[in-house]
Design a protein around this motif. Structure first.
Motif, short mmCIF file in Angstrom:
data_model
loop_
_atom_site.label_atom_id
_atom_site.label_comp_id
_atom_site.label_asym_id
_atom_site.label_seq_id
_atom_site.Cartn_x
_atom_site.Cartn_y
_atom_site.Cartn_z
N VAL A 44 0.87 -1.17 0.00
CA VAL A 44 0.00 0.00 0.00
C VAL A 44 0.91 1.23 0.00
N PHE A 45 0.70 2.11 -0.95
CA PHE A 45 1.54 3.29 -1.10
C PHE A 45 0.69 4.44 -1.60
N THR A 46 1.28 5.61 -1.71
CA THR A 46 0.56 6.79 -2.19
C THR A 46 0.92 7.03 -3.65
N GLN A 47 -0.12 7.17 -4.47
CA GLN A 47 0.07 7.47 -5.89
C GLN A 47 -0.86 8.62 -6.26
N HIS A 48 -0.30 9.71 -6.71
CA HIS A 48 -1.08 10.91 -7.05
C HIS A 48 -1.93 11.35 -5.86
N ALA A 49 -1.34 11.35 -4.68
CA ALA A 49 -1.96 11.80 -3.43
C ALA A 49 -3.11 10.91 -2.96
N LEU A 50 -3.23 9.71 -3.52
CA LEU A 50 -4.28 8.77 -3.12
C LEU A 50 -3.67 7.43 -2.76
N PRO A 51 -4.33 6.66 -1.89
CA PRO A 51 -3.79 5.33 -1.58
C PRO A 51 -3.92 4.39 -2.77
N ALA A 52 -2.89 3.59 -2.98
CA ALA A 52 -2.89 2.59 -4.05
C ALA A 52 -2.40 1.27 -3.47
N VAL A 53 -2.87 0.18 -4.04
CA VAL A 53 -2.51 -1.16 -3.57
C VAL A 53 -2.09 -2.00 -4.77
N ARG A 54 -1.00 -2.73 -4.63
CA ARG A 54 -0.55 -3.63 -5.69
C ARG A 54 -0.20 -4.98 -5.07
N PRO A 55 -0.66 -6.08 -5.67
CA PRO A 55 -0.21 -7.39 -5.22
C PRO A 55 1.20 -7.63 -5.75
N VAL A 56 2.08 -8.14 -4.93
CA VAL A 56 3.46 -8.43 -5.33
C VAL A 56 3.96 -9.68 -4.61
N ASN A 57 4.94 -10.32 -5.22
CA ASN A 57 5.59 -11.40 -4.50
C ASN A 57 6.78 -10.81 -3.73
N HIS A 58 7.19 -11.50 -2.69
CA HIS A 58 8.19 -10.93 -1.78
C HIS A 58 9.06 -12.02 -1.19
N LEU A 59 10.10 -11.58 -0.52
CA LEU A 59 10.87 -12.44 0.36
C LEU A 59 11.18 -11.63 1.61
N VAL A 60 11.45 -12.34 2.69
CA VAL A 60 11.80 -11.69 3.95
C VAL A 60 13.28 -11.96 4.20
N GLU A 61 14.03 -10.88 4.44
CA GLU A 61 15.46 -10.98 4.73
C GLU A 61 15.70 -10.30 6.07
N GLY A 62 15.95 -11.08 7.10
CA GLY A 62 16.02 -10.53 8.45
C GLY A 62 14.63 -10.04 8.81
N GLU A 63 14.50 -8.75 9.08
CA GLU A 63 13.19 -8.15 9.32
C GLU A 63 12.68 -7.37 8.11
N ASP A 64 13.50 -7.26 7.08
CA ASP A 64 13.13 -6.48 5.89
C ASP A 64 12.32 -7.31 4.92
N ILE A 65 11.42 -6.65 4.22
CA ILE A 65 10.64 -7.28 3.15
C ILE A 65 11.17 -6.73 1.83
N ILE A 66 11.47 -7.63 0.92
CA ILE A 66 12.03 -7.26 -0.38
C ILE A 66 11.02 -7.58 -1.47
N VAL A 67 10.76 -6.61 -2.35
CA VAL A 67 9.91 -6.82 -3.52
C VAL A 67 10.67 -6.33 -4.74
N ARG A 68 10.40 -6.93 -5.89
CA ARG A 68 11.01 -6.50 -7.15
C ARG A 68 10.15 -5.41 -7.77
#
Length: 165
Positions: A44-68
């Motif tokens: 969930v992020f802001t796009q053109h001052a509005l909330p936007a949602v995108r499905p993505v695949n991820h991995l967890v490295e330590g406590e960080d989440i990585i997406v391409r």
């Protein structure tokens, strides 16, 4: 369209199952551990001052989440000025059974910043394959500030001894 407004229910899916479940909050370590067990989430992020949602695949490295990310995609625009830790985003992942309604949900809120080290980007490229034909050329690292989550568990009920009453 059926009488439930287009929602088809399978046998045993009657909506009164809420009395058989309980919700248990997860601590940060358990929540991030669960996110690491699935490959799909929603950013969930802001796009053109509005909330936007995108499905993505991820991995967890330590406590960080990585997406391409794609160079020309909406997520590539999440670049913060050099004097801030990143752009605020939320990341949600879950695994909830559609019949029993048991499972878990986790939301990670934190700062996202592009991965700039070419070796790291190459390593993430080998670990995270895009789900679509458009090649992902970069990566985004989400550093959690707030991790919340819950598990929906079956409520244990005591059986009445036979013959009493």
């Amino acid at each position: 369209m059926d009488e439930d407004g287009g929602i088809r229910r399978t046998e045993g899916q009657d909506g009164d199952m809420t009395a058989t479940r309980r919700m248990r909050e997860l601590d940060k370590a358990e929540a991030l551990g669960l996110v690491a067990t699935v490959s799909l989430g929603r950013i969930v992020f802001t796009q053109h001052a509005l909330p936007a949602v995108r499905p993505v695949n991820h991995l967890v490295e330590g406590e960080d989440i990585i997406v391409r990310i794609h160079d020309d995609g909406a997520l590539a625009s999440l670049v913060a000025p050099a004097d801030v830790p990143g752009v605020v985003v939320a990341y949600e992942a879950d695994a909830i059974d559609p019949v029993t309604h048991l499972g878990w949900s986790v939301v990670v809120t934190g700062y996202a910043c592009p991965v700039t080290d070419a070796d790291e980007v190459a390593r993430f490229a080998s670990l995270l394959r895009p789900w679509v034909g458009h090649p992902a050329t970069g990566a985004l690292r989400i550093r959690p500030d707030l991790v919340t989550g819950f598990r929906l568990e079956a409520e244990r009920t005591l059986q009445e001894p036979a013959g009493l009453g």
